[in-house]
Design an enzyme around this catalytic site. Sequence first.
Site, PDB file in Angstrom:
ATOM      1  N   HIS A   1      21.010  -2.762 -40.120  1.00 45.21           N
ATOM      2  CA  HIS A   1      20.121  -1.882 -39.357  1.00 45.21           C
ATOM      3  C   HIS A   1      19.609  -2.619 -38.109  1.00 45.21           C
ATOM      4  CE1 HIS A   1      16.615   1.071 -39.123  1.00 45.21           C
ATOM      5  NE2 HIS A   1      16.220   0.079 -38.349  1.00 45.21           N
ATOM      6  N   GLU A   2      19.086  -3.842 -38.327  1.00 41.93           N
ATOM      7  CA  GLU A   2      18.526  -4.611 -37.213  1.00 41.93           C
ATOM      8  C   GLU A   2      19.612  -5.039 -36.234  1.00 41.93           C
ATOM      9  OE1 GLU A   2      15.437  -4.653 -36.717  1.00 41.93           O
ATOM     10  OE2 GLU A   2      14.944  -3.807 -38.662  1.00 41.93           O
TER      11      GLU A   2
ATOM     12  N   HIS B   1      20.386  -2.347 -33.744  1.00 41.82           N
ATOM     13  CA  HIS B   1      19.429  -2.361 -32.623  1.00 41.82           C
ATOM     14  C   HIS B   1      19.829  -3.443 -31.624  1.00 41.82           C
ATOM     15  CE1 HIS B   1      16.442   0.393 -34.196  1.00 41.82           C
ATOM     16  NE2 HIS B   1      16.182  -0.333 -35.260  1.00 41.82           N
TER      17      HIS B   1
HETATM   18 ZN   LIG Z   1      14.839  -0.067 -36.799  1.00 46.20          ZN
END
Ligand SMILES: [Zn+2]
Length: 391
Positions: free
Chosen positions: A68-69, A72
């Site tokens: 998830h990170e 980004h």
């Molecule tokens: Zn996030």
Amino acid sequence: MFRTAIPLGRWAGVVVRAHWSVLVVLLLITDLLASAVLPQAAPGANTTWYWITGGLTAAGFLASLLLHELSHAVVARHHGVEVRRITLWMLGGAAELEGDPPTPKADLRIAVAGPLASLLIGGTALGGAILAAGALPALPVGGLAWLGVSNLLLAVFNLLPGAPLDGGRILRAVIWWRRGDRARAGAIADRSGQVLGAALAMAGFVQLLFLGQFMGLWLVLLGWFLIFAAQAEFTAGPLRERLGTLRVGDIMNASPVVAPGWWTVDAFAEYAARTGRDRVFPVLSFDGVPLGIVSLGDLVKVPADARRATRVIDVARKDREVTVVGVDTEVTALMDRGFPRAGRDLVLVTRAGGLAGVVGADDLARAFELTALDHRPRLAGGPVSKVTTDH
Ligand SMILES: [Zn+2]
């Protein structure tokens, strides 16, 4: 906030680390899976297998948090925003960006990338579990299904519209795009984050006190963190705007008392006692090259009978323990690297490899306060870099 973290290497070119609280989460999730979720999903299996599957599933959850990170981070870099590092911790992960996204569109894409990754992982894991049901043993299928559902929940939770959650970033990007005012959009997202945090904390209290559910504590923590983080951003946002292009060279102390690295602790302590009022000093080599920093506190740790035989450089903090920046570094960039602790830390400011000055906690605080008073801090007689006259 995350001073003590375990390095986990580089992933897709980004430094990743884990705060120790991740271990607590890993244990809590494993326990939840092994003693409640899995025995219900696949009754009658061996206890050891519940724990092994639980541990693997918990590790899988952390890996999906990292993905998830990383999503980004990769999108941020694509839009020219550097990523300093990713830190995993008790309440999730954090990708620390160097600076702000250039446009509302970039802001939106960076924010959406994380929840999108969680949705994809969640959908894939849950779909896989449904397809594999019957073909594979119930235990791994149960673990996979839990992983799928928890990732979907993670995506939905992160889409709640309050900073610093991804949903808050999306809200900011949309308002920024519609109204053209980034600072205003950020302030609205931060306020919304505080309201959201208060609501979550309240829901957690109700769950904890009236329903007797321990998981309520989690919501309380999460809500409290949101309120705290949103407030910090709300305060930092306008300050950041005002600091603008102020350089480290403008706020540094250009003539600090320096500690010669080759002196003994005893000799330097005597010198420090009668020179200036500083508690932290830059340590220089014989050739004037900045080597590190040393505080009076560091000297205190040297046993009395060793102070005549120990050199300052031997007790100095060096390399990764010290922040070194060039004179032209913007103060906002320095701010992003964490605040020096008063009486303990000092930022070394260099020009062409030599020491140009130092920045301590007081220098930074003074710069912030003067900026808030609409005055630009300036070095009396010191090297003043390009001062913008924007107000
Ligand atoms: Zn996030």
